[in-house]
Design a protein around this motif. Sequence first.
Motif, mmCIF file in Angstrom:
data_model
loop_
_atom_site.group_PDB
_atom_site.id
_atom_site.type_symbol
_atom_site.label_atom_id
_atom_site.label_comp_id
_atom_site.label_asym_id
_atom_site.label_seq_id
_atom_site.Cartn_x
_atom_site.Cartn_y
_atom_site.Cartn_z
ATOM 1 N N SER A 82 28.440 38.115 32.776
ATOM 2 C CA SER A 82 28.393 39.385 33.497
ATOM 3 C C SER A 82 28.821 40.500 32.559
ATOM 4 O O SER A 82 29.251 40.255 31.426
ATOM 5 N N ASN A 83 28.689 41.722 33.042
ATOM 6 C CA ASN A 83 29.062 42.874 32.232
ATOM 7 C C ASN A 83 30.577 42.931 32.045
ATOM 8 O O ASN A 83 31.344 42.546 32.929
ATOM 9 N N MET A 84 31.000 43.415 30.895
ATOM 10 C CA MET A 84 32.426 43.577 30.635
ATOM 11 C C MET A 84 32.617 44.764 29.708
ATOM 12 O O MET A 84 31.700 45.175 28.991
ATOM 13 N N ASP A 85 33.804 45.314 29.754
ATOM 14 C CA ASP A 85 34.159 46.442 28.892
ATOM 15 C C ASP A 85 35.625 46.287 28.530
ATOM 16 O O ASP A 85 36.512 46.730 29.250
ATOM 17 N N ILE A 86 35.892 45.646 27.411
ATOM 18 C CA ILE A 86 37.257 45.372 26.979
ATOM 19 C C ILE A 86 37.810 46.608 26.273
ATOM 20 O O ILE A 86 37.222 47.092 25.305
ATOM 21 N N GLN A 87 38.923 47.117 26.776
ATOM 22 C CA GLN A 87 39.571 48.277 26.182
ATOM 23 C C GLN A 87 40.771 47.813 25.358
ATOM 24 O O GLN A 87 41.666 47.149 25.876
ATOM 25 N N LEU A 88 40.764 48.154 24.083
ATOM 26 C CA LEU A 88 41.860 47.786 23.194
ATOM 27 C C LEU A 88 42.918 48.888 23.223
ATOM 28 O O LEU A 88 42.619 50.057 22.968
ATOM 29 N N ILE A 89 44.143 48.511 23.539
ATOM 30 C CA ILE A 89 45.243 49.462 23.645
ATOM 31 C C ILE A 89 46.123 49.314 22.410
ATOM 32 O O ILE A 89 46.631 48.230 22.126
ATOM 33 N N THR A 90 46.290 50.397 21.678
ATOM 34 C CA THR A 90 47.029 50.351 20.417
ATOM 35 C C THR A 90 48.395 51.014 20.486
ATOM 36 O O THR A 90 49.162 50.913 19.532
ATOM 37 N N GLU A 91 48.712 51.692 21.600
ATOM 38 C CA GLU A 91 49.993 52.376 21.692
ATOM 39 C C GLU A 91 50.383 52.521 23.154
ATOM 40 O O GLU A 91 49.576 52.300 24.060
ATOM 41 N N GLU A 92 51.645 52.905 23.389
ATOM 42 C CA GLU A 92 52.155 53.023 24.747
ATOM 43 C C GLU A 92 51.457 54.133 25.523
ATOM 44 O O GLU A 92 51.187 54.003 26.718
ATOM 45 N N TYR A 93 51.146 55.228 24.853
ATOM 46 C CA TYR A 93 50.510 56.354 25.537
ATOM 47 C C TYR A 93 49.141 55.961 26.076
ATOM 48 O O TYR A 93 48.777 56.317 27.198
ATOM 49 N N SER A 94 48.368 55.221 25.288
ATOM 50 C CA SER A 94 47.046 54.793 25.737
ATOM 51 C C SER A 94 47.148 53.869 26.940
ATOM 52 O O SER A 94 46.333 53.936 27.862
ATOM 53 N N ALA A 96 49.602 53.849 29.231
ATOM 54 C CA ALA A 96 49.970 54.659 30.393
ATOM 55 C C ALA A 96 48.789 55.493 30.878
ATOM 56 O O ALA A 96 48.560 55.625 32.088
ATOM 57 N N GLN A 97 48.020 56.046 29.952
ATOM 58 C CA GLN A 97 46.867 56.852 30.333
ATOM 59 C C GLN A 97 45.819 56.014 31.056
ATOM 60 O O GLN A 97 45.231 56.452 32.056
ATOM 61 N N TYR A 98 45.586 54.801 30.590
ATOM 62 C CA TYR A 98 44.597 53.933 31.226
ATOM 63 C C TYR A 98 45.026 53.569 32.644
ATOM 64 O O TYR A 98 44.226 53.604 33.580
ATOM 65 N N VAL A 99 46.304 53.236 32.821
ATOM 66 C CA VAL A 99 46.799 52.851 34.146
ATOM 67 C C VAL A 99 46.713 54.028 35.113
ATOM 68 O O VAL A 99 46.270 53.888 36.263
ATOM 69 N N VAL A 100 47.118 55.213 34.670
ATOM 70 C CA VAL A 100 47.095 56.390 35.539
ATOM 71 C C VAL A 100 45.662 56.749 35.924
ATOM 72 O O VAL A 100 45.365 57.041 37.089
ATOM 73 N N ASP A 101 44.746 56.715 34.960
ATOM 74 C CA ASP A 101 43.347 57.028 35.265
ATOM 75 C C ASP A 101 42.751 56.016 36.234
ATOM 76 O O ASP A 101 41.966 56.372 37.117
#
Length: 209
Positions: A82-94, A96-101
Amino acid sequence: MQKTDVGFTNYSKRYREIRINLENNDYTDIEDFYTKNYISSDDDYFNILRAGIKRPKPFIKRTPAEKWHNQFNPFILSTVRSNMDIQLITEEYSCAQYVVDYVNKTNRGISNLQRRIIETMNEHPEFDIVEITRKISVDTINNVEMTSQEAARFLLRQPMSKSSVVVAYIPTIWPQDQKRLSSYSYLTMIPPTFGSRIGSTNTLNDPLI
């Protein structure tokens, strides 16, 4: 690259231009990409990226022809198919931004709808609630992408789905075993010591559940 470095303004401008070109044009390979964007060498391309990217960012190995491919894992892809979109998180800010969005994704859509309703009410104060709802519905349909089959069914007022199976409940309990409540006037005459064992036809029956 810092803003005070030599050539930052030029590299930053080229970065924005290359992003636009990459979205609007197709390239067969990296040499074609370099040639059409006037990139002289790998170092020149690295400087362009350094001027345009402000935070750490991983680069997945891709050819220019695969620019629209989401980040994926071959093992997961072969398993779930199936479709997937893996987001690589390299820092704490990214992170937090992903969770909030992600949390505010639904609220953002509701806020846009509320804002549109208020704008419609201000533009057309003579509209009642029915006319406002009708206009909002038309605006929503005009901004929603749908397939040609779905559009044809909508215009022809046909149902989107049909079922050949109808589920019907058929009671199979014996009539004498059916539970019925007595009238309220009769229930008030029964002493509390009888508990919940109140049946039909003024008799004690199985407990009602």
